[in-house]
Scaffold this active site. Structure first.
Site, PDB file in Angstrom:
ATOM      1  N   LYS A 251       0.816  -1.215   0.000  1.00 39.11           N
ATOM      2  CA  LYS A 251       0.000   0.000   0.000  1.00 39.11           C
ATOM      3  C   LYS A 251       0.854   1.271   0.000  1.00 39.11           C
ATOM      4  O   LYS A 251       0.473   2.277  -0.553  1.00 39.11           O
ATOM      5  CB  LYS A 251      -0.897   0.014   1.246  1.00 39.11           C
ATOM      6  CG  LYS A 251      -2.161  -0.809   1.082  1.00 39.11           C
ATOM      7  CD  LYS A 251      -3.281  -0.196   1.892  1.00 39.11           C
ATOM      8  CE  LYS A 251      -4.521  -1.064   1.860  1.00 39.11           C
ATOM      9  NZ  LYS A 251      -4.650  -1.927   3.014  1.00 39.11           N
ATOM     10  N   ARG A 252       1.994   1.185   0.666  1.00 40.53           N
ATOM     11  CA  ARG A 252       2.892   2.346   0.735  1.00 40.53           C
ATOM     12  C   ARG A 252       3.226   2.881  -0.652  1.00 40.53           C
ATOM     13  O   ARG A 252       3.547   4.039  -0.818  1.00 40.53           O
ATOM     14  CB  ARG A 252       4.201   1.944   1.415  1.00 40.53           C
ATOM     15  CG  ARG A 252       4.227   2.093   2.897  1.00 40.53           C
ATOM     16  CD  ARG A 252       5.618   1.827   3.426  1.00 40.53           C
ATOM     17  NE  ARG A 252       6.136   0.528   2.984  1.00 40.53           N
ATOM     18  CZ  ARG A 252       7.122   0.374   2.133  1.00 40.53           C
ATOM     19  NH1 ARG A 252       7.740   1.415   1.622  1.00 40.53           N
ATOM     20  NH2 ARG A 252       7.511  -0.836   1.776  1.00 40.53           N
TER      21      ARG A 252
END
Ligand code: GLU
Length: 470
Positions: A251-252
């Site tokens: 997700k980062r």
């Protein structure tokens, strides 16, 4: 000789668990499975592995189906839902119990924990010790009262389980490394690895193409398939995808859900082209159509090393596809995006004409929609933009241009001439007229050629927008 998977019509599957959105890695797996089936005139099967009831959600399922549809990865069979196949798995478990390839195990969970504790203390790998495994000449204790047994697979104890992975090459595991894993819990529900096996068997899968996070499951799955007398499919385990920074994609790294790319204005064809090159290559070809990909795709040119995501390259590809896209198609896409912004795209301005002006200047459909919005919605240039560009001399020039525009023939040549005449009259250079004009009619200082912009906007709109500033 029995038919081998390689000699049967190709059948591939994509088997997502609906516990999250369709992410980039899953989409690439789906694409490769789809393309392999297409390439060989085979069937591509969609199977939903929804047995993790606690973590599976209808929203995640919908996100996966939406993602597949958006990418144009149509399945030929399914979707099949594992939760709807429970009776079949239980049947196979009963057959295996009868055949002796599986057996009930009454060891209590606490007992197993204790055993593992002891093994760890001795520096051994914790594993089930086979105490309920029937052997010739071995006397099993009577089953304890009131205990519901789990069912364990009777894994071979000698020899190796091996396969020629179509990506990773030959992989061999000694059977002594594998313990008798549980195929049914005490409540009778089958376990994950077992459902996969029965499905791949029943669905006649010839090529299992999946992420290499499953490579450790493969030896167990092969052993069960063999115990069932099923044909073992060929396996291709795709290496993982790293983010731009070389760490595992997460997700980062921003847009990891496929539908996020839709939201961000990417064209599905660009995403498909990008995913195709993520760990697979055909010479140095970079930009190629879906059709071309299907004709070229093979499992021999998949790299066993991790592929690295490159957002810049995806953006570049998207721009290539935007440039080539059909104006009517882009106009329809933009109209949808404007409608979602509650901007009415039906204003008499030709969206096709606007997208033609901008499609080689934007990176994505949202930027294209931003540009079109300037043509179809009210524009409100920021006060500082007005202050900077709509100076007194600029307004005077625009006022005389306005008189000309009220009468001129509405085509590019005549519009260009009207601007030139205004420049001459006021002794101004092109930008001294064109930039204030852009600000007045579109609210921004930079646009495509101003005569083309005026032509597309139309006389009525241009005059009305000029009047607001004069
Ligand atoms: N359901 C598994 C997953 O989503 C895939 C299993 C398989 O392809 O065998 O990771």
């Amino acid at each position: 000789m029995p038919a081998t998977p390689a000699s049967r019509p190709v059948r591939t599957r994509f088997a997502p668990s609906p516990t999250g959105y369709l992410h980039i890695g899953g989409a690439r797996t789906a694409l490769f499975s789809w393309a392999y089936a297409r390439r060989h005139g085979g069937a591509f099967i969609l199977r939903i592995e929804d047995t993790d009831v606690a973590r599976s959600t209808p929203a995640a399922l919908q996100a996966i189906l939406d993602g597949m549809r958006w990418l144009g990865l149509a399945h030929d069979e399914g979707p099949f839902y594992q939760m709807q196949r429970m009776e079949r798995y239980k049947d196979v478990i009963r057959q295996m119990l009868a055949a002796g390839t599986a057996y009930p195990c009454y060891m209590a969970a606490e007992e197993l924990d204790r055993l593992r504790e002891e093994q760890r203390a001795r520096g051994e790998k914790p594993r089930y010790d086979g105490r309920w495994r029937p052997e010739a000449g071995k006397i099993l204790p009577p089953p304890p009262e009131g205990v519901q047994p789990v069912v364990r697979f009777r894994n071979p104890t000698t020899g190796v389980v091996a396969w020629d992975d179509l990506v990773k090459g030959r992989i061999e595991i000694g059977n002594a490394e594998l313990d008798d894993f549980i195929i049914a819990r005490a409540d009778g529900t089958p376990t994950y690895n077992f459902c996969v096996v029965v499905d791949d068997w029943d669905m006649g899968i010839t090529h299992v193409i999946r992420g290499d996070d499953h490579v450790n499951n493969t030896p167990r799955q092969i052993n069960v398939l063999q115990a069932l007398g099923a044909e073992v499919p060929l396996y291709a385990h795709l290496s993982m995808i790293l983010g731009d920074d070389g760490t595992k994609l997460s997700k980062r790294h921003g847009a990891v859900s496929v539908m996020q790319y839709f939201d961000d204005g990417y064209l599905p064809e660009a995403v498909i082209n990008y995913l195709a090159r993520l760990g697979w290559s055909h010479g140095d070809a970079e930009v190629f159509s879906r059709q071309q990909f299907v004709e070229w795709f093979d499992l021999d040119h998949i790299t066993p090393s991790a592929a690295q995501f490159n957002t810049e390259k995806l953006n570049w590809l998207n721009a290539q596809y935007l440039k080539k896209a059909d104006d009517a198609f882009l106009a329809a896409e933009v109209a949808n995006r404007l409608a979602r912004r509650e901007v009415d795209p039906e204003t008499g301005v030709s969206l096709e004409a606007v997208v033609a002006l901008y499609k080689d200047r934007v990176a994505n459909l949202n930027e294209l929609a931003d540009a079109v919005e300037l043509f179809v919605a009210e524009v409100h240039p920021a006060p500082e933009v007005i202050g900077q560009h709509l100076t007194e001399p600029a307004r005077a020039a625009l006022a005389s241009l306005r008189r000309r525009l009220a009468e001129v023939a509405w085509d590019k040549a005549a519009l260009a001439q009207a601007i030139k005449d205004t420049m001459a009259e006021h002794s101004l250079k092109m930008p001294q007229v064109a930039i204030p004009l852009r600000v007045a009619v579109l609210g921004v200082a930079q646009t495509p050629a101003i005569d083309a912009v005026l032509e597309v906007l139309g006389r009525e709109r241009v005059l009305a927008r000029l009047d607001r500033h004069l």
